[in-house]
Each structure stands twice: as C-alpha cells, then as structure tokens.
Design an enzyme around this catalytic site. Structure first.
Site, PDB file in Angstrom:
ATOM      1  N   ASP A 179       4.765   5.205   3.203  1.00 41.34           N
ATOM      2  CA  ASP A 179       3.693   4.419   2.404  1.00 41.34           C
ATOM      3  C   ASP A 179       4.173   3.010   2.181  1.00 41.34           C
ATOM      4  O   ASP A 179       5.421   2.947   2.256  1.00 41.34           O
ATOM      5  CB  ASP A 179       3.308   5.107   1.313  1.00 41.34           C
ATOM      6  CG  ASP A 179       2.022   4.307   0.548  1.00 41.34           C
ATOM      7  OD1 ASP A 179       1.253   3.881   1.208  1.00 41.34           O
ATOM      8  OD2 ASP A 179       2.320   4.062  -0.790  1.00 41.34           O
ATOM      9  N   ASP A 227       3.853   7.704  -3.192  1.00 44.27           N
ATOM     10  CA  ASP A 227       4.088   7.703  -4.373  1.00 44.27           C
ATOM     11  C   ASP A 227       3.761   8.902  -5.098  1.00 44.27           C
ATOM     12  O   ASP A 227       3.958   9.045  -6.199  1.00 44.27           O
ATOM     13  CB  ASP A 227       3.308   6.589  -4.956  1.00 44.27           C
ATOM     14  CG  ASP A 227       1.487   6.813  -4.867  1.00 44.27           C
ATOM     15  OD1 ASP A 227       0.781   6.036  -5.388  1.00 44.27           O
ATOM     16  OD2 ASP A 227       1.296   7.838  -4.489  1.00 44.27           O
ATOM     17  N   ASP A 265      -1.283   9.521  -2.695  1.00 48.51           N
ATOM     18  CA  ASP A 265      -0.787   9.892  -1.159  1.00 48.51           C
ATOM     19  C   ASP A 265      -0.698  11.291  -0.983  1.00 48.51           C
ATOM     20  O   ASP A 265      -0.147  11.928  -0.169  1.00 48.51           O
ATOM     21  CB  ASP A 265       0.655   9.316  -0.777  1.00 48.51           C
ATOM     22  CG  ASP A 265       0.527   7.839  -0.398  1.00 48.51           C
ATOM     23  OD1 ASP A 265      -0.559   7.450   0.221  1.00 48.51           O
ATOM     24  OD2 ASP A 265       1.393   7.182  -0.588  1.00 48.51           O
TER      25      ASP A 265
END
Length: 644
Positions: free
Chosen positions: A341, A541, A545
């Site tokens: 991410d 995180d 996600d």
C-alpha cells in the site's frame, strides 16, 4: 539456544549465557530425572570393577532404565489409551522393554537415558520459549501511581487501572498500560514492544505502550487500555497462539508419523516372528527387532520442524515482528511477489510541507508565517502541515485578525492588516485570481507528487506551497533489499491519483503501479498476483486494506502497535512503522526454511543408514541408540539457532 530468549526480552533482569542456562536446565524436572538415569548407569558400570556382585550392576541398570523412561513411557501409554495413537515414544518404550526382557539391561538403560536427554531438552526448549514470552508481562509494573482530578496521588494495583484513569510514570519506570501523554515530555524505550532500539521522544498527545521504559522525564498518562487488553497482553496472547498454530510441514509430519509409527511396530513384530521361526534363535531376533525399532524411530524427523518454528517465532516477536503461526512462517520463506500500500505504508501517512516558492515581495519565512497564520484555525490536514512546518522552523505565527473557511477548498483571512486567500489553484482561479504566471511552477510541483496551495493577496499571488505525503526514510533501502532477497515482483497499490502514485513509486524504486484502486480493486489485483506467483505478500495498514490482506498468501500489517484490529486481522504484524521489519520477517522465513531443510535431510540420511544396518545385524542396540539420539540432539541445536 532457545534459553537465551529470556535474556533478550528483559535486559538486566535475567542473566545471560551459560551462567543463566545451566541453572535453568537443572530447574527442569525432566532434566533432573534424565541426569539421575545417567548417574545410575555410570555407577552401574563402576560397580563391577569396584568388586560389587553382578546383581548390583543389573539392579542399577534396571533402575536407570525406569528412571530414564519415566516421562516418555507415561506419555506413550497416555497417547495409546486416551487418543488411540501409536507415537515415537511407544516405539522407544517397546524397544527398552524388549531389551530388558532379554537381559540386556545396560542397553535398555542406555536407550532410556539417551532418549530422555533429547525429550527433556525438547521440553526445556519449548518451556523456556514460553517462559520468555510470558516475561513480557513482567515488564509492566504491578503497582501504579494514579493521579485524580485534584492532583492527589495514590498507589494501586495495575489491574485496578481503568480506561480514562490518569497515572504517573516517573523517570526510569516502565509504563503500566497503554495510554496518551497528557503532561510532560520524555524519551521512551519501546524496544520490548516494537523492537526499535532508539528511544522515542514523547510529548503531550503521543501514545505510549505498556512495558516500555521511560527515560529522563516524568509523564502523566491517560490510560486507553487495561492491563488485560493493552498491547503487551495482546502480544503475549498472539505469540502463544502462534506457537500452537502448526505449519503445513508440521501437519504433514504429524500425519506421516501417525501412519509410520504403527508400521514400524508391525515391522519389528514381523522381524521377530520371521527371524525367530526361521533360525530358532528367538533371543537374537528379539534384540535385532528392538534395534530396528530404535533405528527406525523418526524422532529427529518429527521434532526438527516445531523446534525451529518455535525458536523463529519467539525471536521475531522480540524484534517487533509477530508471526501468527507456522503456516505464515513458511509463506514468508516462499514469497515471490510483494504488494505494498502507499499511504501509511510506503509513505508516512500524513502530509508535510515539501516546497515553498515566493512569487511576490515576501521572503520564505515571512511567506510561511503569513500562510500559517491564515491556516492556523483550520483543521484541514494541509493546513496542519503548513502550521507544523512554521513551528519546526521556529517561526512566530500570529493569530489572524479574521478567518473564514470557504466551501470549495480555500480560506480567507486577515493577518496583520493584509487580506489573503489561500487554497487550491482551481479555487483561487474561481475567485478571480490570475495564475497564468505561475502555472508552470504549479504543474512541475504536481508532477512531482505534491498537492499545491496558492497564497494570494489583493494584488495577486504571493507564493506557491507544495504539500505531500512523503516517503518513509527506509522505503528505498527496503525495496532494494526485497530485490536482493530474490523477490521477483514488487507492486504498489493505492487509491491515490496516478500522477502522485507514479512520483512516489519512482522515488521508492518500484516499477509496477496500481493507482485509483478501491479496496476491492486491490484484492482483485492480489488474486491475479497469486495466480501468477503462488506466494504473494500484501503489506498494508491492517485496517482499511483488509480485503487485499485477506486475498494474499500472507497479509502483513504495518505499524500496528496499539491497534486492536490490525493485531487481530493480520497474519504477520510489524509492530513499528519501520519498513525494514518487512525484510527482517522475510529473511526469518528464508532462514527457517533452510534450517528445516537441513534438519530433514540429516534425519532422512540417519534413517537410511540406521534401518538397514540394524536389520542385517551390522550394528547393535547401543550403537543404534547413540546414533539415533545424537541425530536428535543435532536437529534440536540446529533449530534453536533461529532464537539468536
């Protein structure tokens, strides 16, 4: 060895090295019984030369066999009676009984003693690992100084501290439970929870975690968790559960021994019956059958995996990496692709002022002071970034004479008698400002991944400010290290716009980008990667996600200290906001696989040598016992290298 775990967990509390290990070994009940068996064998061999009757030696060997077999024989019977399972312990028990029944009591005693050594060391290793993890709980003090609304202090038990209570952390004390600093400043050593070796500065508003060590300053902390729900307690619980969670290799090995052990017992019975019937020498073939049972017992094969896993997961937890079971440890060692991410993972997760370009008569610091004053009363993240930048430069920021937040992305304010407007370029254009002279500058900043803000006065633009969510300091090095570790494909997945994503990816050294993605889109990309590469990690995180983390072979949550949801949902949790922990976790997986492979290879070679030589009478029972137990000790010592 695994015994070193406690030393690393609680520096200063537990002695290190052999001085700590030997007393700890002797405190183990299994080790004491095993040592007693060995001592009886030594006395039994010395009894003859010292003039004692032969019966004395025999009795000593008999007692040594019973003492040595005490624990594993009881375990064998329990498994057979309650679980209807034939395990390795039963093989060794039957072999010892057969040897004793044939009058070979010295061999029976040696078998029981040597096998008891490996069994007691295995039990000791696991107990020490569990004890070391449990010692984490001791890092939080049992007594806490609670401060009431009137400032009155009183000592209470840590279990009495409730969420919302305020407590004092004096210099040198450990933090009792998770909380937020409401008074004071200090540096706090968070190594016990996050694995970070450098103390972290704490000011009002910062989080602190249970078990971390306060430095030079006194802090007043408002509790955000109880002793049963704080980060330290959750870490202990998760690591304990992880050690009980078995990987695919360990599960296969247990299924294998469930079939293999009865087959070996049946083979031993067949050797006895067939050999005795053909030769008439029942005693010789009974001893040979017992030797085959010992030689074929796959002890080293079975223990090589769990011992290595327990040591690896215990060591990782002390480094701030929680691996929630053997299956995820295996996946870390097989990874071929990694998806990351952007916001909060590759980047810091909050905007910062990165560019400041005066376009009027104000120099840098005066321009920033004017912009910060205009934004001072705004709660927008970009406004906070501008005010924070001024504070870091030590610039005095005055209060605005007037302030109005406008719908559409701007602020109107009067600062020191100057009317200013600050906002996005599109907002300033909509307000009638001519930005044609700075369009090229705006485009350049935005192409570099910045969000641009324009400050304008009555006569036109005064300056352009660039704000961006900046790359973490370790990001570029971590990506390079992933490639050195052999990761074939690295991709960044983000919901941000393509231009910003491209700028961050280029800075980090990532070629493949997925931008403008929803969580569901990210999950779809992960499923595609799994089809192509089989073993894929997703680093996010741990909260927003969740879909891609669940779709990956192993989901890794970033910076989860104090986050309930992230700790519970991720397969692997990196307790600190440090991308280097990702490469640490992957290296741990690779090392673990390598050591397990070494142990399995050694175990299979030993079996391939011992079984045929025992069957054809080339080696006697004592030799089979010694070779068997030495191989078991070798895999235990090799596996516990992962604890270092």
């Amino acid at each position: 060895m695994a015994g070193d775990l406690a030393d690393d967990l609680a520096p200063g509390e537990v002695p290190s090295g052999a001085d700590a290990l030997l007393p700890a070994l002797w405190r183990s009940r299994e080790v004491r019984w095993s040592a007693a068996s060995g001592l009886l064998i030594v006395v039994g061999y010395l009894a003859g030369p010292l003039g004692a009757p032969g019966a004395v030696s025999t009795v000593l060997f008999m007692v040594a066999a019973v003492v040595g077999a005490r624990f594993f024989a009881a375990e064998a019977i329990e498994e057979l009676v309650t679980e209807r399972e034939i395990g390795i312990e039963l093989l060794m028990t039957v072999a010892a009984v057969v040897a004793g029944a044939l009058g070979a009591w010295s061999e029976a005693a040696a078998l029981a003693f040597l096998y008891s050594i490996s069994e007691s060391l295995e039990e000791f290793t696991e107990d020490r690992t569990r004890d070391a993890i449990a010692k984490l709980l001791d890092l939080a003090p049992r007594r806490v100084t609670v401060v009431d609304a009137h400032g009155t202090e009183r000592e209470v038990d840590v279990d009495e501290v409730a969420v919302g209570d305020r407590f004092l952390v004096r210099p040198g004390q450990n933090v009792a439970t998770d909380g937020v600093v409401i008074e004071g400043t200090s540096a706090v050593d968070e190594a016990a929870v996050t694995g970070e070796s450098i103390p972290v500065d704490k000011v009002v508003g910062d989080k602190v975690f249970a078990g971390t060590a306060n430095g030079h300053g006194a802090l007043v902390v408002e509790a955000t968790a109880t002793s049963a729900t704080n980060t330290l307690a959750r870490v202990v619980e998760l690591v304990t559960e992880a050690q009980e969670s078995k990987g695919q290799g360990q599960q296969f090995m247990e299924r294998f021994t469930g079939v293999y052990s009865p087959a070996v017992l049946a083979a031993g019975a067949l050797i006895l019956v067939a050999g005795g019937a053909l030769t008439g020498d029942w005693g010789d073939w009974a001893l040979r059958a017992a030797t085959v049972l010992v030689a074929a017992a796959p002890c080293a094969l079975v223990i090589s995996i769990p011992v290595t896993y327990v040591a690896a997961m215990g060591r990782s937890s002390r480094s701030g990496v929680l691996i929630k079971g053997g299956v995820y440890l295996e996946e870390l060692g097989r990874l071929r692709a990694v998806a990351l991410d952007k916001t909060g993972t590759l980047t810091r997760g909050k905007p910062e002022l990165t560019e400041l370009h005066p376009t009027g008569t104000f120099p840098d610091n005066e321009l920033l002071a004017l912009a910060a004053a205009a934004e001072r009363r705004s709660e927008h993240p970009i406004a906070r970034a501008i005010v924070t930048a001024a504070d870091r430069r030590g610039i005095s920021v005055p209060d605005p004479d007037s302030f109005t937040a406008a719908v559409g992305g701007g602020v109107h304010a009067t600062v020191g008698g100057i009317d200013v407007t600050i906002g996005s370029p599109s907002y300033l254009t909509g307000q009638g400002h001519d930005l044609s002279g700075i369009n090229e500058l705006i485009e350049r900043l935005e192409a570099a991944g910045n969000t641009t803000v324009v400050l304008a006065g009555p006569d036109g633009p005064l300056g352009v400010l660039g704000v961006a969510d900046t790359l973490r300091p370790q990001a570029t090095a971590a990506i390079a290290e992933l490639r050195r570790l052999g990761i074939e494909h690295i991709v960044m997945l983000t919901g941000d716009n393509p231009r910003t994503a491209a700028a961050i990816a280029a800075e980090a050294g990532i070629d493949d980008i997925g931008a403008g993605l929803s969580p569901e889109d990210k999950a779809a990309r992960i499923r595609d990667l799994v089809e192509r590469y089989d073993h894929v990690a997703m680093l996010g995180d741990g909260i927003n996600d969740a879909p891609p983390l669940a779709a990956a072979s192993v989901g890794i949550a970033m910076g989860t200290a104090g986050s309930d949801i992230a700790l519970e949902t991720a397969d692997v949790a990196l307790m600190a906001d440090d991308l280097a922990k990702l490469t640490t976790a992957i290296r741990t997986g690779w090392r673990t696989r390598r050591i397990v492979t070494q142990n399995l290879a050694l175990s299979l070679v030993i079996l391939a040598i011992l079984v045929p030589t025992a069957l054809f009478g080339i080696i006697a029972l004592p030799v089979a016992v010694l070779a068997h137990e030495l191989s078991e000790l070798a895999v235990i010592l090799n596996g516990t290298r992962m604890a270092r």
